[in-house]
Write a protein that holds these residues in place. Structure first.
Motif, PDB file in Angstrom:
ATOM      1  N   VAL A  38       0.882  -1.174   0.000  1.00 52.09           N
ATOM      2  CA  VAL A  38       0.000   0.000   0.000  1.00 52.09           C
ATOM      3  C   VAL A  38       0.914   1.216   0.000  1.00 52.09           C
ATOM      4  N   HIS A  39       0.778   2.049  -1.018  1.00 50.54           N
ATOM      5  CA  HIS A  39       1.548   3.299  -1.082  1.00 50.54           C
ATOM      6  C   HIS A  39       0.632   4.355  -1.667  1.00 50.54           C
ATOM      7  N   SER A  96      10.315  14.988  -5.187  1.00 47.77           N
ATOM      8  CA  SER A  96      10.409  15.061  -6.641  1.00 47.77           C
ATOM      9  C   SER A  96       9.291  15.891  -7.264  1.00 47.77           C
ATOM     10  N   VAL A  97       8.177  16.064  -6.552  1.00 46.99           N
ATOM     11  CA  VAL A  97       7.097  16.932  -7.020  1.00 46.99           C
ATOM     12  C   VAL A  97       6.977  18.055  -5.997  1.00 46.99           C
ATOM     13  N   TYR A  98       7.051  19.288  -6.462  1.00 43.17           N
ATOM     14  CA  TYR A  98       7.056  20.425  -5.557  1.00 43.17           C
ATOM     15  C   TYR A  98       5.631  20.922  -5.279  1.00 43.17           C
ATOM     16  N   HIS A  99       4.926  20.047  -4.598  1.00 39.24           N
ATOM     17  CA  HIS A  99       3.575  20.252  -4.058  1.00 39.24           C
ATOM     18  C   HIS A  99       3.561  19.275  -2.885  1.00 39.24           C
ATOM     19  N   ILE A 100       3.535  19.784  -1.649  1.00 40.61           N
ATOM     20  CA  ILE A 100       3.699  18.870  -0.514  1.00 40.61           C
ATOM     21  C   ILE A 100       2.738  17.696  -0.618  1.00 40.61           C
ATOM     22  N   HIS A 101       3.217  16.560  -0.148  1.00 35.98           N
ATOM     23  CA  HIS A 101       2.394  15.350  -0.180  1.00 35.98           C
ATOM     24  C   HIS A 101       2.865  14.411   0.911  1.00 35.98           C
ATOM     25  N   LEU A 102       1.899  13.769   1.514  1.00 35.42           N
ATOM     26  CA  LEU A 102       2.162  12.822   2.585  1.00 35.42           C
ATOM     27  C   LEU A 102       2.104  11.422   2.003  1.00 35.42           C
ATOM     28  N   HIS A 103       3.210  10.701   2.091  1.00 40.75           N
ATOM     29  CA  HIS A 103       3.234   9.302   1.669  1.00 40.75           C
ATOM     30  C   HIS A 103       2.651   8.464   2.800  1.00 40.75           C
TER      31      HIS A 103
END
Length: 123
Positions: A38-39, A96-103
């Motif tokens: 799950v990712h 790698s993508v400059y839009h914060i994101h929580l893995h």
């Protein structure tokens, strides 16, 4: 505003994504390059480029990313077994993508430290 990121295009439905959760503040979808069974990625609908760009007014929104992570973990049945949340910042942090994101990673035992299976850099 700078050019759209891939996440902006997913929010605007210009690019397809396997969406697993959405509310008025965030969108969550499956990572196209999963690092665990799950990712998921949880992104705010407001673009904030990096953790360094979060300001006081974003406090509730950033906290909401974690509330969404908990809801998703419960809905998808991996809350009890456990999961990891990670947010990278800038190039050396793995962003790698400059839009914060929580893995959100789950579905297997996740080792610690996270670099245990990769080559450690000498300091």
């Amino acid at each position: 505003m700078t050019s759209k990121t891939i996440f902006d295009k997913i929010i605007e439905r210009e690019i397809d994504a396997d969406i697993v959760y959405e509310d008025d503040k965030v969108l969550a979808f499956k990572d196209i390059n999963p690092q665990a069974p799950v990712h998921l990625l949880i992104i705010p609908k407001k673009r904030i480029a990096t953790i360094n760009d979060i300001d006081e007014d974003d406090r509730e929104l950033v906290g909401h990313l974690f509330v969404a992570a908990r809801k998703i973990a419960v809905q998808h049945g991996f809350a009890k077994d456990g999961y990891r949340t990670v947010m990278n910042c800038n190039e050396n942090g793995g962003q790698s993508v400059y839009h914060i994101h929580l893995h959100v990673l789950a579905g297997q035992v996740l080792g610690w430290p996270p670099y245990a299976n990769s080559e450690k850099k000498s300091q």
